[in-house]
Design a protein around this motif. Structure first.
Motif, PDB file in Angstrom:
ATOM      1  N   GLU A   7      36.417  -8.495 -24.332  1.00  0.00           N
ATOM      2  CA  GLU A   7      36.230  -9.844 -23.795  1.00  0.00           C
ATOM      3  C   GLU A   7      37.337 -10.742 -24.348  1.00  0.00           C
ATOM      4  OE1 GLU A   7      32.264 -12.424 -23.444  1.00  0.00           O
ATOM      5  OE2 GLU A   7      33.110 -12.498 -25.449  1.00  0.00           O
ATOM      6  N   ILE A   8      38.372 -10.941 -23.563  1.00  0.00           N
ATOM      7  CA  ILE A   8      39.492 -11.745 -24.043  1.00  0.00           C
ATOM      8  C   ILE A   8      39.147 -13.234 -24.067  1.00  0.00           C
ATOM      9  CG2 ILE A   8      41.260 -10.067 -23.458  1.00  0.00           C
ATOM     10  CD1 ILE A   8      41.781 -11.589 -20.873  1.00  0.00           C
ATOM     11  N   GLY A  24      31.112 -19.901 -23.402  1.00  0.00           N
ATOM     12  CA  GLY A  24      31.737 -20.562 -24.532  1.00  0.00           C
ATOM     13  C   GLY A  24      33.142 -20.999 -24.198  1.00  0.00           C
ATOM     14  N   ASN A  25      33.929 -21.207 -25.230  1.00  0.00           N
ATOM     15  CA  ASN A  25      35.317 -21.624 -25.042  1.00  0.00           C
ATOM     16  C   ASN A  25      36.197 -20.880 -26.045  1.00  0.00           C
ATOM     17  OD1 ASN A  25      37.339 -23.093 -23.765  1.00  0.00           O
ATOM     18  ND2 ASN A  25      37.274 -24.712 -25.309  1.00  0.00           N
ATOM     19  N   SER A  26      35.925 -19.602 -26.205  1.00  0.00           N
ATOM     20  CA  SER A  26      36.625 -18.785 -27.182  1.00  0.00           C
ATOM     21  C   SER A  26      37.661 -17.920 -26.472  1.00  0.00           C
ATOM     22  CB  SER A  26      35.618 -17.909 -27.935  1.00  0.00           C
ATOM     23  OG  SER A  26      36.279 -17.074 -28.851  1.00  0.00           O
ATOM     24  N   PHE A  27      38.882 -17.921 -26.997  1.00  0.00           N
ATOM     25  CA  PHE A  27      39.973 -17.117 -26.447  1.00  0.00           C
ATOM     26  C   PHE A  27      40.593 -16.303 -27.578  1.00  0.00           C
ATOM     27  CE2 PHE A  27      39.485 -20.639 -23.602  1.00  0.00           C
ATOM     28  CZ  PHE A  27      39.807 -20.167 -22.340  1.00  0.00           C
ATOM     29  N   LEU A  28      40.664 -14.991 -27.395  1.00  0.00           N
ATOM     30  CA  LEU A  28      41.373 -14.174 -28.373  1.00  0.00           C
ATOM     31  C   LEU A  28      42.865 -14.485 -28.311  1.00  0.00           C
ATOM     32  CD1 LEU A  28      39.724 -10.638 -28.050  1.00  0.00           C
ATOM     33  CD2 LEU A  28      39.429 -12.295 -29.891  1.00  0.00           C
ATOM     34  N   ILE A  33      44.694  -9.575 -29.777  1.00  0.00           N
ATOM     35  CA  ILE A  33      44.586  -8.599 -28.687  1.00  0.00           C
ATOM     36  C   ILE A  33      45.502  -7.412 -28.942  1.00  0.00           C
ATOM     37  CG2 ILE A  33      45.015  -8.233 -26.226  1.00  0.00           C
ATOM     38  CD1 ILE A  33      44.102 -11.188 -25.847  1.00  0.00           C
ATOM     39  N   ARG A  34      46.714  -7.675 -29.377  1.00  0.00           N
ATOM     40  CA  ARG A  34      47.648  -6.594 -29.674  1.00  0.00           C
ATOM     41  C   ARG A  34      47.069  -5.677 -30.758  1.00  0.00           C
ATOM     42  NH1 ARG A  34      53.200  -6.339 -29.097  1.00  0.00           N
ATOM     43  NH2 ARG A  34      53.288  -8.589 -28.714  1.00  0.00           N
ATOM     44  N   PRO A  59      45.230 -18.058 -21.079  1.00  0.00           N
ATOM     45  CA  PRO A  59      46.585 -18.586 -20.850  1.00  0.00           C
ATOM     46  C   PRO A  59      47.684 -17.536 -21.015  1.00  0.00           C
ATOM     47  CG  PRO A  59      45.706 -19.354 -22.949  1.00  0.00           C
ATOM     48  CD  PRO A  59      44.572 -18.711 -22.225  1.00  0.00           C
ATOM     49  N   ASP A  60      47.387 -16.441 -21.718  1.00  0.00           N
ATOM     50  CA  ASP A  60      48.376 -15.381 -21.912  1.00  0.00           C
ATOM     51  C   ASP A  60      48.033 -14.133 -21.094  1.00  0.00           C
ATOM     52  OD1 ASP A  60      50.060 -16.701 -23.770  1.00  0.00           O
ATOM     53  OD2 ASP A  60      48.586 -16.346 -25.350  1.00  0.00           O
TER      54      ASP A  60
END
Length: 268
Positions: A7-8, A24-28, A33-34, A59-60
């Motif tokens: 879940e990115i 939520g508003n969580s971003f890895l 991720i790498r 965004p990535d």
């Protein structure tokens, strides 16, 4: 292991009534991720970029696709399709094995005509497998019914070996399924015997880097570790994980969430 759900992000741009958990508003980060992908690589070829959340919101996202290309993963991507216009070349990525578009997500909400035009551009000359999902077929609104009928007229429709799946043309399918209920710890117990693909064939990693045995467990109630402090190798050698494996293989449900899950009833 057949697949890992990553879940990115748990953020979403829609508010579907069948999705019972608060977003939520969580971003890895791309660095997280790498690192996670490198830890997954020895165990699995297939990555699914979702639990909750809309992956194309990240965004990535393009950088993530390039990482999956670089590490030679096979990607199963599920999206509501509203942001696909930002990625017109998405099917060109080596990693992408299958793109599933959940059209039922836009049921009873307003979308512009460009939504369907974007999907049409993708499927007219698709180079990868594309699946168009129409869950809850009996309750589709008029715009989705109309689009579904248009697809059948354009391409025809033939049976496949997979239940509820129909072929429109090479590598293009429509899929129907009844909406399922997400497991909830507050639901009544269904039983303490049964099995699942969780732990045996898959694990899931949420956007807080909690590792759980199940893709339907975004809150990580069946947590077996966290990649902020543990290595995946150690988690998969832990007694907690091995106990889940043993219980499912012996048709025993040790988890309170599993005992309340109706989705696992489809697994014998």
């Amino acid at each position: 292991m057949k697949r890992v759900y990553l879940e990115i992000t748990n953020a979403c741009n829609l508010n579907c009534p069948f999705c019972t958990y608060k977003k939520g508003n969580s971003f890895l980060s791309i660095e997280n991720i790498r690192d996670v992908l490198l830890q997954i690589r020895p165990y699995c070829d297939y990555i699914y970029l979702h639990m909750l959340g809309e992956p194309l919101l990240h965004p990535d996202f393009e950088k993530i696709l390039r990482l999956l290309d670089e590490y030679d993963f096979k990607l199963q991507l599920v999206t509501n399709g509203t942001l696909l216009y930002k990625y017109p070349d998405i099917l060109d990525h080596k990693c992408l094995r299958k793109l599933s578009i959940s059209l039922h997500s836009i049921n009873n909400i307003e979308v512009s005509s460009s939504y369907f035009k974007t999907i049409d551009r993708l499927i007219e000359n698709n180079t990868k497998t594309v699946e168009l999902r129409f869950y809850d077929q009996e309750n589709l609104d008029e715009k989705l019914k109309s689009y579904l009928e248009d697809l059948k007229l354009r391409y025809g429709c033939s049976d496949t070996k997979k239940n509820n799946s129909y072929k429109l043309k090479d590598d293009l399918y429509i899929y129907f399924e009844k909406l399922f209920r997400w497991p909830d710890i507050n639901d009544p117990v269904i039983g303490n015997e049964g099995t699942c693909h969780g732990a045996i064939d898959m694990i899931a990693i949420n956007s807080h880097l909690d590792v759980t045995i199940c893709c339907l467990d975004p809150q990580a109630l069946n947590k077996i570790g966290n990649l902020k402090k543990d290595k995946l190798k150690d988690i998969l050698e832990s007694q907690e994980y091995l106990d889940y494996l043993d219980s499912f293989r012996n048709h025993k449900l040790r988890s309170e969430l599993c005992q309340r899950c109706s989705y696992r009833l489809r697994f014998k």
